[in-house]
Design a protein around this motif. Structure first.
Motif: not given
Length: 289
Positions: A45, A47, A65, A89, A133-134, A137-138, A140-141, A157
């Protein structure tokens, strides 16, 4: 030496929870990851910046993106796009994390046996990209606490990722399936490079490992990998040399010998051709990043 540069046989995450997320910056960390393969699925992914990624025989230029999907065992590489910088990532997980039951047999195994495939490149804004994408991002978070407090969140996920890949998968045609089988027969050559890159070994020996005649091996390798075996080996050695120059306290001659270059003049010429500067200048440039 950074294991990420090599054919990745190490466990990503832990044995009990094989999931990991890595932040990559090119050229700050490294300029390229030569073609390799591993047991895990990988989601790349981007960024920031632009990045070149190849999967099997396809090359992709990624922008912020964009997402690239790398299924287990797929041969792939990451390279700097000309002189541009990039941040991305790598989200890596083993299918074993998602279970080994009837559902895994139905929904996961076909990706391992090449019966099902995916479109590797999902550009920003595509339908699948917007759904992935969401989830990414979760992941990664929560990459740093996925082994202690968020295991269910991470696993859910990843299950949703695989659900989406099943929804958007494509059946592998006979031609593509045959191509994947041929690629599999070249993997002993890639493993030999990983383990023995500093040795001077006749190409015939490597061809024998793959079960091919030397002439057929050389032609097939170039057709599938985009470069001849000797060029691939030298490119791999140069990538390792660049890494050692950037992070290890060795003089240039020691780096050259470590990476299989026994002629210092040849090493310097090859390095300049690939990186546009001498090894010493490259080391100094890394110190100022």
């Amino acid at each position: 030496m950074d294991e990420r540069l090599l054919h990745e046989t190490k466990i990503h995450g832990t044995v009990e929870f094989p999931f990991a997320v890595y932040l990559g910056r090119i050229p700050e960390y490294i300029t390229a990851f030569p073609r390799h393969w591993h047991e895990e699925a990988e989601l790349i992914y981007v960024t920031a910046g632009r990045l070149n990624v190849s999967v099997w025989a396809q090359n992709y230029l990624l922008e912020p993106g964009d997402i690239v999907i790398v299924l287990p065992h797929a041969i792939h590489a990451i390279e700097q796009a000309q002189s541009e910088k990039a941040e991305y990532y790598n989200i890596m997980f083993n299918f074993s994390l998602l279970g080994e039951d009837r559902l895994a047999e139905k929904y996961l195994k076909p990706f391992l046996t090449h019966e099902k495939n995916v479109n590797c490149m999902e550009p920003a804004g595509s339908e699948l990209n917007l759904k992935l994408k969401p989830l990414l991002e979760s992941l990664i978070e929560h990459r740093n606490d996925g082994y202690s407090t968020h295991e269910y969140l991470v696993k859910s996920n990843l299950l949703m990722v695989m659900h989406l890949l099943n929804q958007y998968c494509v059946e592998t045609g006979e031609k593509d399936l045959a191509l994947h089988v041929t690629y599999d027969r070249l993997k002993p050559a890639l493993d030999w490079v990983r383990l023995s890159y500093a040795m001077d070994t006749p190409v015939q020996y490597v061809a024998d490992l793959c079960g091919f005649s030397t002439s057929y091996f050389m032609k097939l390798f170039k057709d599938l990998m985009g470069m001849g075996f000797t060029a691939y080996l030298n490119n791999y050695r140069l990538g390792l040399a660049a890494y050692q120059l950037a992070v290890e306290d060795l003089n240039v001659i020691e780096v050259a010998l470590n990476c299989g270059f026994h002629n210092h003049s040849y090493f310097t010429r090859a390095f300049v051709k690939k990186y546009g500067m001498t090894p010493l200048k490259y080391r100094k440039s890394c110190q100022h990043r």
